[in-house]
Design a protein around this motif. Structure first.
Motif, PDB file in Angstrom:
ATOM      1  N   VAL A  60       0.252  -4.611   4.801  1.00 41.08           N
ATOM      2  CA  VAL A  60       0.126  -4.129   3.514  1.00 41.08           C
ATOM      3  C   VAL A  60       1.256  -3.281   3.157  1.00 41.08           C
ATOM      4  O   VAL A  60       1.535  -3.239   2.758  1.00 41.08           O
ATOM      5  CB  VAL A  60      -1.165  -4.576   3.114  1.00 41.08           C
ATOM      6  CG1 VAL A  60      -1.255  -4.781   1.345  1.00 41.08           C
ATOM      7  CG2 VAL A  60      -1.824  -6.014   3.121  1.00 41.08           C
ATOM      8  N   VAL A  79      -6.450  -7.407  -0.135  1.00 41.50           N
ATOM      9  CA  VAL A  79      -6.985  -7.348   1.288  1.00 41.50           C
ATOM     10  C   VAL A  79      -7.824  -5.927   1.192  1.00 41.50           C
ATOM     11  O   VAL A  79      -8.621  -5.455   1.737  1.00 41.50           O
ATOM     12  CB  VAL A  79      -5.959  -7.304   2.472  1.00 41.50           C
ATOM     13  CG1 VAL A  79      -5.201  -8.360   2.521  1.00 41.50           C
ATOM     14  CG2 VAL A  79      -4.426  -5.908   1.350  1.00 41.50           C
ATOM     15  N   THR A  80      -8.107  -5.131  -0.481  1.00 48.13           N
ATOM     16  CA  THR A  80      -8.568  -4.157  -0.068  1.00 48.13           C
ATOM     17  C   THR A  80     -10.206  -4.037  -0.423  1.00 48.13           C
ATOM     18  O   THR A  80     -10.891  -4.651  -1.536  1.00 48.13           O
ATOM     19  CB  THR A  80      -7.542  -3.277  -1.488  1.00 48.13           C
ATOM     20  OG1 THR A  80      -6.354  -3.030  -1.200  1.00 48.13           O
ATOM     21  CG2 THR A  80      -8.646  -1.798  -0.910  1.00 48.13           C
ATOM     22  N   ARG A  81     -10.564  -3.819   1.118  1.00 46.22           N
ATOM     23  CA  ARG A  81     -12.180  -3.825   0.839  1.00 46.22           C
ATOM     24  C   ARG A  81     -12.294  -3.882   2.282  1.00 46.22           C
ATOM     25  O   ARG A  81     -12.122  -4.062   3.413  1.00 46.22           O
ATOM     26  CB  ARG A  81     -12.468  -6.240   0.340  1.00 46.22           C
ATOM     27  CG  ARG A  81     -11.861  -7.232   1.809  1.00 46.22           C
ATOM     28  CD  ARG A  81     -12.711  -8.192   1.044  1.00 46.22           C
ATOM     29  NE  ARG A  81     -12.042  -9.020   0.040  1.00 46.22           N
ATOM     30  CZ  ARG A  81     -10.895  -9.641   0.061  1.00 46.22           C
ATOM     31  NH1 ARG A  81     -10.365  -9.773   0.442  1.00 46.22           N
ATOM     32  NH2 ARG A  81     -10.695  -9.783  -1.413  1.00 46.22           N
ATOM     33  N   THR A  98      -4.390  -5.014   9.750  1.00 48.83           N
ATOM     34  CA  THR A  98      -4.033  -5.934   7.928  1.00 48.83           C
ATOM     35  C   THR A  98      -3.497  -4.912   7.079  1.00 48.83           C
ATOM     36  O   THR A  98      -2.634  -5.128   6.010  1.00 48.83           O
ATOM     37  CB  THR A  98      -5.136  -6.756   7.622  1.00 48.83           C
ATOM     38  OG1 THR A  98      -5.512  -7.510   8.363  1.00 48.83           O
ATOM     39  CG2 THR A  98      -4.604  -7.379   6.170  1.00 48.83           C
ATOM     40  N   PHE A  99      -4.443  -3.319   6.630  1.00 47.94           N
ATOM     41  CA  PHE A  99      -3.516  -2.701   5.866  1.00 47.94           C
ATOM     42  C   PHE A  99      -2.179  -1.409   6.096  1.00 47.94           C
ATOM     43  O   PHE A  99      -1.983  -1.966   5.260  1.00 47.94           O
ATOM     44  CB  PHE A  99      -5.110  -1.561   6.414  1.00 47.94           C
ATOM     45  CG  PHE A  99      -5.967  -1.473   5.038  1.00 47.94           C
ATOM     46  CD1 PHE A  99      -6.437  -1.836   4.368  1.00 47.94           C
ATOM     47  CD2 PHE A  99      -7.651  -1.557   6.104  1.00 47.94           C
ATOM     48  CE1 PHE A  99      -7.849  -2.592   3.504  1.00 47.94           C
ATOM     49  CE2 PHE A  99      -9.269  -1.699   5.474  1.00 47.94           C
ATOM     50  CZ  PHE A  99      -8.753  -2.283   3.894  1.00 47.94           C
ATOM     51  N   TYR A 154     -15.253   0.969   5.577  1.00 50.35           N
ATOM     52  CA  TYR A 154     -14.144   0.649   6.313  1.00 50.35           C
ATOM     53  C   TYR A 154     -13.720   0.560   7.462  1.00 50.35           C
ATOM     54  O   TYR A 154     -12.985   0.235   8.423  1.00 50.35           O
ATOM     55  CB  TYR A 154     -13.155   1.077   5.203  1.00 50.35           C
ATOM     56  CG  TYR A 154     -12.619   0.371   3.992  1.00 50.35           C
ATOM     57  CD1 TYR A 154     -12.045  -0.378   3.650  1.00 50.35           C
ATOM     58  CD2 TYR A 154     -13.413   1.271   2.649  1.00 50.35           C
ATOM     59  CE1 TYR A 154     -11.652  -0.790   1.818  1.00 50.35           C
ATOM     60  CE2 TYR A 154     -13.797   0.673   1.092  1.00 50.35           C
ATOM     61  CZ  TYR A 154     -13.115  -0.346   1.084  1.00 50.35           C
ATOM     62  OH  TYR A 154     -12.563  -0.910  -0.446  1.00 50.35           O
ATOM     63  N   ARG A 205      -9.480  -2.579  -6.726  1.00 47.99           N
ATOM     64  CA  ARG A 205      -8.989  -3.758  -6.598  1.00 47.99           C
ATOM     65  C   ARG A 205      -9.106  -3.668  -8.376  1.00 47.99           C
ATOM     66  O   ARG A 205      -7.628  -3.333  -8.695  1.00 47.99           O
ATOM     67  CB  ARG A 205      -9.970  -4.676  -6.616  1.00 47.99           C
ATOM     68  CG  ARG A 205      -9.840  -5.422  -5.271  1.00 47.99           C
ATOM     69  CD  ARG A 205     -11.078  -6.455  -4.819  1.00 47.99           C
ATOM     70  NE  ARG A 205     -11.091  -7.324  -5.521  1.00 47.99           N
ATOM     71  CZ  ARG A 205     -10.290  -8.800  -5.094  1.00 47.99           C
ATOM     72  NH1 ARG A 205      -9.974  -7.431  -3.881  1.00 47.99           N
ATOM     73  NH2 ARG A 205     -10.282  -9.028  -5.690  1.00 47.99           N
ATOM     74  N   GLY A 251     -14.120  -4.451   5.803  1.00 46.14           N
ATOM     75  CA  GLY A 251     -14.089  -5.027   6.563  1.00 46.14           C
ATOM     76  C   GLY A 251     -12.692  -5.763   6.588  1.00 46.14           C
ATOM     77  O   GLY A 251     -12.042  -7.090   8.237  1.00 46.14           O
ATOM     78  N   THR A 252     -11.569  -5.229   6.270  1.00 46.16           N
ATOM     79  CA  THR A 252     -10.510  -6.182   6.332  1.00 46.16           C
ATOM     80  C   THR A 252     -10.237  -5.299   7.591  1.00 46.16           C
ATOM     81  O   THR A 252     -10.442  -3.597   7.741  1.00 46.16           O
ATOM     82  CB  THR A 252      -9.275  -5.491   5.326  1.00 46.16           C
ATOM     83  OG1 THR A 252      -9.943  -6.061   4.179  1.00 46.16           O
ATOM     84  CG2 THR A 252      -7.988  -5.787   4.999  1.00 46.16           C
ATOM     85  N   SER A 253      -9.174  -5.596   9.130  1.00 44.19           N
ATOM     86  CA  SER A 253      -8.584  -5.050   9.992  1.00 44.19           C
ATOM     87  C   SER A 253      -7.742  -4.032   9.748  1.00 44.19           C
ATOM     88  O   SER A 253      -6.944  -3.148   8.637  1.00 44.19           O
ATOM     89  CB  SER A 253      -8.695  -5.807  11.251  1.00 44.19           C
ATOM     90  OG  SER A 253      -7.110  -6.249  10.215  1.00 44.19           O
TER      91      SER A 253
END
Length: 451
Positions: free
Chosen positions: A132, A119-121, A128-129, A64, A192, A123-125
């Motif tokens: 959210v 969005v929880t994966r 963004t975390f 992450y 998820r 590669g997400t910036s």
């Protein structure tokens, strides 16, 4: 005396007088209990969503790309939003009705849950975390509206137990989501899966609140009460004291797992096996803190509780310096328990303070009760919001401590000093009997607020 008929067109109760024992025994207690248990359910899920990111960060491994400082900053901002949301949520009860707002606030929890699912994966910036995560903060607001609503349903003689039960049942949302995360991690699932479990629970809670809860027509929107409460010094004194108890509870709930992984090298699964115990026990004993305050006085219980928190923190400093996990974990859990007891005792103090002040003004009977209820309900929103800010401070302190020293020891030293200050304030304001000089030159000891 039976509970009067409801207003046409909705679940509104026109007359509510819980201080009247005939009214209470004739049906009022039953109605209050029903609203209490449904309030606990919705607040419980609100706490779970609010503290969602305390467990999601445990899932976020190296792939992450987040540093320990990033994770502490994320959880700090989630806590901050939850604290700020408590102010408008407090007054929403009077604007929309307790039942109506409970339905709306429960349904709103779908927004952060669905967003996190999306969005929880890897590669997400980080930005963004963070965005959210801020949405999850609205779950912290549920506490304020729930407590304000339940405060209006119960008589003063039972507020300590009722408010403690309501808050404790909500607080249990923290360890429950941590236990759910433990089960998911142990089964090899990802974040998820955890989120998919909670989304239908949110829908069920909102539906039950819509079907079975009530609005009190006697709770009116009163901006004057907010202003009066904000001008009262006791509101801010209690906010300071509640920062030490609830701020500790929610702050440690977010940080416990990260401290175990970053300072003691535990894996996410090993950390998850331990983190739920503190919030669970702290939640369960909150009603006990309220009950003890009902019996012995909130100020006395709060004072001794802060002494215990200071002692436990001193031991944690020693355990951290020795890198002794077997000592660190049980003492940290004990600190959670003490924070839960303090949560119950401090919140019991609020209605007692304003009731005593109303009597001191010369009000009697229903006038004194109405005045105390009006100001205590408004004060609870301020106290709850400021208290939750303590959780933000705790996570920021841990972030800085890990950046500077590589451990949480520096943060614990700051917390120890703060608990000592809380003890001193509790004693000086609510327990000390200072001598004063009367107009005749005689020394006298005036009565203090019995809270």
């Amino acid at each position: 005396m039976a509970v009067p008929a409801r207003r046409h067109g909705g679940r509104w109760i026109e007359h509510w007088d819980p201080e009247d024992e005939g009214f209470w025994e004739g049906g009022g207690a039953k109605v209050a209990a029903r609203n209490l248990w449904l309030s606990v359910l919705c607040e419980h899920i609100g706490f779970s969503v609010w503290t969602l990111w305390s467990v999601l960060v445990l899932f976020m491994g190296p792939e992450y790309g987040l540093t320990p400082a990033d994770k502490f900053l994320l959880t700090s901002m989630v806590t901050l939003v939850g604290a700020v949301a408590r102010v408008p949520y407090t007054f929403a009860v009077a604007v929309f009705g307790g039942r109506n707002w409970t339905v709306v606030s429960a349904a709103l929890l779908l927004v952060p849950a669905v967003a996190a699912l999306a969005v929880t994966r890897p590669g997400t910036s980080f930005s963004t975390f963070l965005l959210v995560g801020l949405l999850a903060g609205i779950g912290g607001g549920n506490f304020a509206s729930s407590m304000t609503n339940i405060n209006a349903f119960f008589p003063l003689r039972e507020k300590g137990w009722a408010l403690g039960l309501n808050a404790g049942g909500g607080n249990i949302g923290v360890p429950v989501i941590q236990l759910a995360a433990l089960a998911v991690i142990g089964a090899g699932g990802g974040p998820r899966v955890l989120l998919a479990i909670y989304i239908p629970l949110i829908v069920v809670a909102a539906a039950l609140a819509a079907r079975f809860m009530d609005n009190l027509a006697t709770v009116r929107n009163d901006t004057g009460a907010a202003k009066d409460a904000a001008r009262d010094a006791h509101t801010w004194i209690m906010a300071f004291l509640y920062t030490g108890t609830f701020g500790s509870f929610i702050g440690y709930s977010f940080a416990f797992g990260q401290v175990l992984t970053n300072q003691f090298g535990r894996t996410p699964l090993q950390a998850a096996c331990l983190t739920f115990t503190g919030p669970l026990l702290g939640s369960l004993v909150r009603p006990v803190g309220g009950r003890l305050a009902d019996r012995y006085g909130g100020a006395r219980v709060t004072l001794w509780n802060y002494a215990g928190m200071a002692a436990a923190t001193a031991v944690l400093i020693a355990a951290g310096m020795r890198q002794s996990l077997p000592l660190f974990v049980p003492v940290f859990v004990a600190l959670f328990v003490l924070s839960g007891l303090g949560n119950g005792s401090t919140y019991k103090m609020i209605p007692g303070i304003f009731q005593a002040k109303a009597v001191a003004k010369g009000l009697v009977g229903e006038d004194a009760v109405a005045c105390g209820r009006r100001l205590s309900g408004a004060a609870m929103g301020i106290v709850g919001a400021v208290g939750a800010l303590g959780g933000t401070g705790i996570n920021l302190a841990f972030r800085q401590s890990f950046l500077a020293y590589g451990s949480g020891t520096g943060a614990f030293a700051a917390f120890l000093a703060f608990y000592a200050a809380c003890s001193a304030v509790t004693w000086a304001v609510y327990l000390r009997r200072p001598a004063t000089v009367t107009a005749a030159g005689e020394r006298a000891r005036p009565a203090r607020l019995e809270v």
